[in-house]
Design an enzyme around this catalytic site. Structure first.
Site, mmCIF file in Angstrom:
data_model
loop_
_atom_site.group_PDB
_atom_site.id
_atom_site.type_symbol
_atom_site.label_atom_id
_atom_site.label_comp_id
_atom_site.label_asym_id
_atom_site.label_seq_id
_atom_site.Cartn_x
_atom_site.Cartn_y
_atom_site.Cartn_z
ATOM 1 N N GLU A 214 10.449 6.337 5.758
ATOM 2 C CA GLU A 214 9.075 6.494 5.290
ATOM 3 C C GLU A 214 8.308 5.232 5.681
ATOM 4 O O GLU A 214 8.738 4.122 5.360
ATOM 5 C CB GLU A 214 9.074 6.687 3.771
ATOM 6 C CG GLU A 214 7.702 6.845 3.159
ATOM 7 C CD GLU A 214 7.766 6.855 1.638
ATOM 8 O OE1 GLU A 214 6.703 6.664 1.024
ATOM 9 O OE2 GLU A 214 8.865 7.020 1.064
ATOM 10 N N ASP B 195 1.149 1.068 -5.516
ATOM 11 C CA ASP B 195 2.060 -0.004 -5.123
ATOM 12 C C ASP B 195 2.085 -1.157 -6.120
ATOM 13 O O ASP B 195 1.050 -1.569 -6.639
ATOM 14 C CB ASP B 195 1.664 -0.562 -3.753
ATOM 15 C CG ASP B 195 1.919 0.413 -2.627
ATOM 16 O OD1 ASP B 195 2.625 1.414 -2.873
ATOM 17 O OD2 ASP B 195 1.428 0.177 -1.512
#
Length: 242
Positions: A32, A43
């Site tokens: 990924e 994130d």
């Protein structure tokens, strides 16, 4: 199924290239690749730092496209990007670019399924798969809908919040895996916070078909380099998902 995540261009594109080649040939079943973004809502601090570093180095999308065209990876590639990036690039152009680069699937963590009609239609036209995130707070009916919409594998988030190496898993995860397996045969991969061998063994005992390791990958890459990351990923995979 062992899925390794890398942020493109962090710490630099040459390192990304070497890490992609090493991981694809010695550990990862799927890779990924995250497109650096200035406001990556999903994130944690380490992946934010990776994005900031890539952007500081003047990362451009065309550099990633060129890199993927240059190297042929023996494993499927999944791209993770935020919808603002896709929208400004052009939905149709984005999808056709990924297809031409032989990218297998796309993840857009900030785009709700119900608001993704245009992107879903473009992906369907060009046979680009989409992977949706399911979290412990996702209602059961919606979780089943998203699971059935996933083409390659289901991205099950281990806990609420952002990415990171927090070892905590939500206590609903084992039941969620069991419930999803009642409605689909699509493989389930668990992500967020995975960085220890004992976690892999626990996740496998719950019936998950794979894991996604992102923050730990980038932390090792940024702090210790490609060779250490390659050794660590290889050892981790052999411990539970050989």
């Amino acid at each position: 199924m062992f899925i390794a995540y890398l942020t493109a261009g962090a710490p630099d594109l040459n390192t990304t290239k070497q890490a992609l080649l090493n991981l694809a040939n010695d550990g990862a079943d799927v890779i990924e690749i995250g497109v650096p973004y200035s406001d990556p809502l999903a994130d944690g601090m380490i992946l934010q730092k990776a994005s900031q570093q890539a952007l500081k180095n003047r990362f451009r999308l065309e550099q990633l496209w060129h890199l993927l065209a240059e190297i042929e990876l023996p494993v499927p590639v999944v791209i993770l990007a935020y919808y603002n990036q896709i929208f400004h690039y052009g939905v149709e152009k984005w999808v056709t670019t990924l297809v031409n680069l032989k990218v297998k699937a796309l993840i857009v963590p900030d785009l709700p399924y119900e608001e993704a009609a245009i992107l879903r239609a473009a992906c369907a036209r060009h046979h680009l798969h989409m992977i949706w995130l399911i979290s412990p707070t996702t209602p059961k009916v919606r979780a089943k809908q998203l699971a059935l919409a996933c083409d390659d594998w289901i991205y099950l988030v281990s806990r609420t919040g952002v990415t990171g190496v927090d070892a905590h898993f939500d206590n609903q995860i084992p039941n969620m895996i069991a419930e999803l397996k009642q409605v689909t045969t699509t493989p389930i991969a668990l992500g967020f916070g995975i960085h220890q061998k004992q976690q892999l063994q626990l996740v496998k005992s719950w019936g998950a078909d794979g894991v996604i390791i992102g923050t730990a990958c980038m932390q090792i890459l940024l702090e210790k380099g490609v060779d250490q990351l390659t050794e660590w990923i290889s050892a981790m995979k052999k411990s539970s998902y050989p």
